[in-house]
Design an enzyme around this catalytic site. Structure first.
Site, PDB file in Angstrom:
ATOM      1  N   SER A 136     -82.428 -15.566  34.098  1.00  0.00           N
ATOM      2  CA  SER A 136     -80.815 -15.863  33.758  1.00  0.00           C
ATOM      3  C   SER A 136     -80.359 -15.605  32.146  1.00  0.00           C
ATOM      4  O   SER A 136     -80.988 -16.025  31.349  1.00  0.00           O
ATOM      5  CB  SER A 136     -80.533 -17.335  34.069  1.00  0.00           C
ATOM      6  OG  SER A 136     -79.340 -17.904  33.718  1.00  0.00           O
ATOM      7  N   LYS A 162     -79.606 -12.485  36.659  1.00  0.00           N
ATOM      8  CA  LYS A 162     -78.156 -13.189  36.584  1.00  0.00           C
ATOM      9  C   LYS A 162     -77.510 -13.219  35.173  1.00  0.00           C
ATOM     10  O   LYS A 162     -78.157 -13.756  34.370  1.00  0.00           O
ATOM     11  CB  LYS A 162     -78.833 -14.327  37.210  1.00  0.00           C
ATOM     12  CG  LYS A 162     -77.670 -15.897  36.801  1.00  0.00           C
ATOM     13  CD  LYS A 162     -78.240 -17.145  37.422  1.00  0.00           C
ATOM     14  CE  LYS A 162     -77.822 -18.250  36.639  1.00  0.00           C
ATOM     15  NZ  LYS A 162     -78.510 -19.615  37.566  1.00  0.00           N
ATOM     16  N   LYS A 164     -74.261 -14.582  33.179  1.00  0.00           N
ATOM     17  CA  LYS A 164     -73.089 -15.730  33.063  1.00  0.00           C
ATOM     18  C   LYS A 164     -71.805 -14.967  32.955  1.00  0.00           C
ATOM     19  O   LYS A 164     -71.589 -14.026  32.256  1.00  0.00           O
ATOM     20  CB  LYS A 164     -73.488 -16.495  31.963  1.00  0.00           C
ATOM     21  CG  LYS A 164     -74.710 -17.582  31.790  1.00  0.00           C
ATOM     22  CD  LYS A 164     -74.542 -18.467  33.100  1.00  0.00           C
ATOM     23  CE  LYS A 164     -75.789 -19.268  33.058  1.00  0.00           C
ATOM     24  NZ  LYS A 164     -75.617 -20.424  34.024  1.00  0.00           N
ATOM     25  N   ASP A 189     -73.043 -15.878  37.570  1.00  0.00           N
ATOM     26  CA  ASP A 189     -72.989 -17.442  37.548  1.00  0.00           C
ATOM     27  C   ASP A 189     -71.741 -17.853  36.630  1.00  0.00           C
ATOM     28  O   ASP A 189     -71.761 -17.853  35.394  1.00  0.00           O
ATOM     29  CB  ASP A 189     -74.339 -18.283  36.870  1.00  0.00           C
ATOM     30  CG  ASP A 189     -74.282 -19.537  37.165  1.00  0.00           C
ATOM     31  OD1 ASP A 189     -73.308 -20.225  37.690  1.00  0.00           O
ATOM     32  OD2 ASP A 189     -75.297 -20.406  36.845  1.00  0.00           O
ATOM     33  N   GLU A 214     -72.278 -17.620  41.812  1.00  0.00           N
ATOM     34  CA  GLU A 214     -73.006 -18.823  41.589  1.00  0.00           C
ATOM     35  C   GLU A 214     -71.783 -19.662  41.254  1.00  0.00           C
ATOM     36  O   GLU A 214     -71.226 -19.451  40.019  1.00  0.00           O
ATOM     37  CB  GLU A 214     -74.135 -18.892  40.845  1.00  0.00           C
ATOM     38  CG  GLU A 214     -74.863 -20.196  40.849  1.00  0.00           C
ATOM     39  CD  GLU A 214     -76.095 -20.287  40.043  1.00  0.00           C
ATOM     40  OE1 GLU A 214     -76.626 -19.269  39.865  1.00  0.00           O
ATOM     41  OE2 GLU A 214     -76.725 -21.409  39.632  1.00  0.00           O
ATOM     42  N   ASP A 239     -74.324 -24.510  43.017  1.00  0.00           N
ATOM     43  CA  ASP A 239     -75.358 -25.205  42.084  1.00  0.00           C
ATOM     44  C   ASP A 239     -74.692 -26.584  41.796  1.00  0.00           C
ATOM     45  O   ASP A 239     -75.099 -27.669  42.529  1.00  0.00           O
ATOM     46  CB  ASP A 239     -75.346 -24.350  40.707  1.00  0.00           C
ATOM     47  CG  ASP A 239     -76.126 -25.030  39.499  1.00  0.00           C
ATOM     48  OD1 ASP A 239     -76.594 -26.082  39.862  1.00  0.00           O
ATOM     49  OD2 ASP A 239     -76.366 -24.401  38.664  1.00  0.00           O
ATOM     50  N   LYS A 263     -81.966 -27.338  42.152  1.00  0.00           N
ATOM     51  CA  LYS A 263     -82.770 -28.017  41.024  1.00  0.00           C
ATOM     52  C   LYS A 263     -83.260 -29.284  41.186  1.00  0.00           C
ATOM     53  O   LYS A 263     -82.355 -29.969  41.604  1.00  0.00           O
ATOM     54  CB  LYS A 263     -81.623 -27.722  40.078  1.00  0.00           C
ATOM     55  CG  LYS A 263     -81.220 -26.296  39.508  1.00  0.00           C
ATOM     56  CD  LYS A 263     -80.393 -26.621  38.140  1.00  0.00           C
ATOM     57  CE  LYS A 263     -79.671 -25.289  37.899  1.00  0.00           C
ATOM     58  NZ  LYS A 263     -78.539 -25.441  36.890  1.00  0.00           N
ATOM     59  N   GLY A 291     -82.853 -23.612  37.345  1.00  0.00           N
ATOM     60  CA  GLY A 291     -83.569 -23.949  36.141  1.00  0.00           C
ATOM     61  C   GLY A 291     -82.619 -25.028  35.341  1.00  0.00           C
ATOM     62  O   GLY A 291     -81.215 -24.592  35.444  1.00  0.00           O
TER      63      GLY A 291
HETATM   64  O1  OSB Z   1     -76.196 -22.931  35.777  1.00  0.00           O
HETATM   65  O2  OSB Z   1     -78.141 -22.694  36.503  1.00  0.00           O
HETATM   66  C1  OSB Z   1     -77.190 -22.859  35.423  1.00  0.00           C
HETATM   67  C2  OSB Z   1     -78.934 -23.020  32.214  1.00  0.00           C
HETATM   68  C3  OSB Z   1     -78.221 -24.150  31.501  1.00  0.00           C
HETATM   69  C4  OSB Z   1     -77.272 -24.733  32.462  1.00  0.00           C
HETATM   70  C5  OSB Z   1     -76.999 -24.433  33.758  1.00  0.00           C
HETATM   71  C6  OSB Z   1     -77.557 -23.409  34.202  1.00  0.00           C
HETATM   72  C7  OSB Z   1     -78.538 -22.506  33.214  1.00  0.00           C
HETATM   73  C8  OSB Z   1     -79.125 -21.343  33.789  1.00  0.00           C
HETATM   74  C9  OSB Z   1     -80.551 -21.072  33.226  1.00  0.00           C
HETATM   75  O3  OSB Z   1     -78.669 -20.408  34.388  1.00  0.00           O
HETATM   76  C10 OSB Z   1     -81.452 -21.731  33.943  1.00  0.00           C
HETATM   77  C11 OSB Z   1     -83.092 -21.521  33.288  1.00  0.00           C
HETATM   78  O4  OSB Z   1     -83.499 -20.351  32.978  1.00  0.00           O
HETATM   79  O5  OSB Z   1     -83.916 -22.395  33.394  1.00  0.00           O
HETATM   80 MG    MG Z   2     -75.919 -22.468  37.888  1.00  0.00          MG
END
Ligand code: OSB
Ligand code: MG
Length: 368
Positions: A136, A162, A164, A189, A214, A239, A263, A291
């Protein structure tokens, strides 16, 4: 098993690079570590993964400490239990606070796995020896920086990218990635950054063949996500909106998503995560493991969970060195050809660096 002692640690860990999402930037994490010991002396480890600010969900590192100290640890301590599922039941009368519950439930699962002579993956019914992982990538300050991050991730073998997105950094951003990297397995996401008023923008994303989008809409919504899914060809992955098995059932019945990011911490622990996984399997919903920028203990729990059969899509569990200068476990989690080997030894399968935790902890509290 009877938990007779719990030690709660909090340590600040600096991230190798800051992680930006539509809700904010994370430079540093307060990692909460739980060391639980049962009457026979078996030690289990859990991790609290909430951020310092309540902007992903309502929980924070401080609320986690409060819930553990004042409600969850007192409930669990000195109680005879035969299976970790009982912890889920024991915590049911306490509303939400999923990440706090999950932190200590994970330690109980670790003890249970060791006492039954199994790896955590085996103890939960996992069957995979290797798991596929993606990465991510946070919002970047330029396309150049984003391209570089994607290039590095692909070079390391990660099986899915992935990125953002947020309003203003969406259609053109995805178009630029597609132009530069072609058909790579790609998803976006939004962390709840859009509303139904943004439908025209979200529809434009359909042209890019994303694996999924997402959590485009509100963190607590399942109704409008169902309306949105009807209008999009891109599968919606939920999520934030899925905090329990009950949420999962409602979302599936409404058609709010085609994929779920599970999660462990967001749903209150491994027991609840397994229930959601099983329900998804019965209803043809694909799942993957998300994560929370975990340190090694949380990462180990994620790896075990991902060994369950219906985790058919690469998760966000990247290697330790993607996030940390030094992780709190050894060996660190390593990724080879986009895969992580699921440990076969008893418990979480990694050694926790107690010395490191002891010396870096800013808080240490013992309950017995
Ligand atoms: O939305 O999945 C999420 C990180 C911080 C808060 C929310 C998210 C995330 C990630 C990274 O997308 C997750 C990771 O690499 O642990
Ligand atoms: Mg997410």
């Amino acid at each position: 098993m009877k938990i007779t002692e719990v030690i709660l640690y909090a340590l600040k860990m600096q991230m190798k690079s800051s992680f930006a999402t539509s809700f904010g930037v994370i430079h540093q994490k307060t990692v909460i570590v739980i060391k639980a010991t049962d009457a026979s002396g078996t030690v289990g480890w859990g991790e609290g993964v909430a951020f310092d600010d309540p902007s992903y969900t309502e929980e924070t590192a401080k609320t986690t400490m409060h819930m553990l100290e004042d409600f969850l640890i007192p409930r669990l301590l000195h109680r005879e239990i035969t299976h970790p599922d009982e912890v889920n039941t024991l915590f049911k009368p306490i509303r939400r606070n999923m990440m706090a519950k999950s932190a200590i439930e994970g330690a109980v699962w670790d003890i249970y796995a060791q006492q039954t002579g199994q790896s955590l993956a085996q103890a939960i019914g996992g069957t995979r020896e290797m798991i596929d992982v993606g990465v991510s990538i946070g919002l970047q300050t330029s396309h150049t920086a984003l391209f570089e991050a994607i290039e590095n991730s692909l070079a390391q073998g990660y099986k899915r990218i992935k990125v953002k997105i947020k309003p203003g950094q969406d259609v053109e951003l995805i178009r630029a990635i597609r132009n530069r990297f072609g058909d790579v397995p790609l998803m976006a996401d939004a962390n709840s950054a859009y509303t139904m008023e943004d439908l025209p923008v979200l529809k434009k994303l359909d042209q890019f063949g994303l694996l999924m989008i997402e959590q485009p809409l509100a963190h607590d919504d399942i109704v409008e996500h169902a309306l949105l899914q009807k209008q999009l060809s891109t599968p919606i992955c939920l999520d934030e909106s899925i905090t329990s098995f009950e949420d999962m059932k409602r979302a599936v019945q409404l058609g709010s998503c085609k994929v779920v990011n599970i999660k462990i911490a967001r749903v209150g622990g491994i027991t609840e995560a397994i229930r959601i996984h099983d329900y998804a399997q019965e209803h043809g919903i694909a799942v993957w493991c998300g994560g929370m920028l975990e340190a090694g203990i949380g990462r180990a729990h994620n790896i075990a969970l991902t060994s369950l059969a219906n985790f058919t899509l690469p998760g966000d569990t990247a290697g330790s060195n993607h996030y940390w200068y030094e992780d709190i476990i050894e060996p660190e989690v390593t990724v080879q050809d986009g895969m992580i080997q699921v440990p076969a030894i008893a418990g979480i399968g990694y050694n926790v660096k107690e010395q490191m935790i002891e010396s870096q902890a800013t808080i240490k509290k013992t309950f017995c």
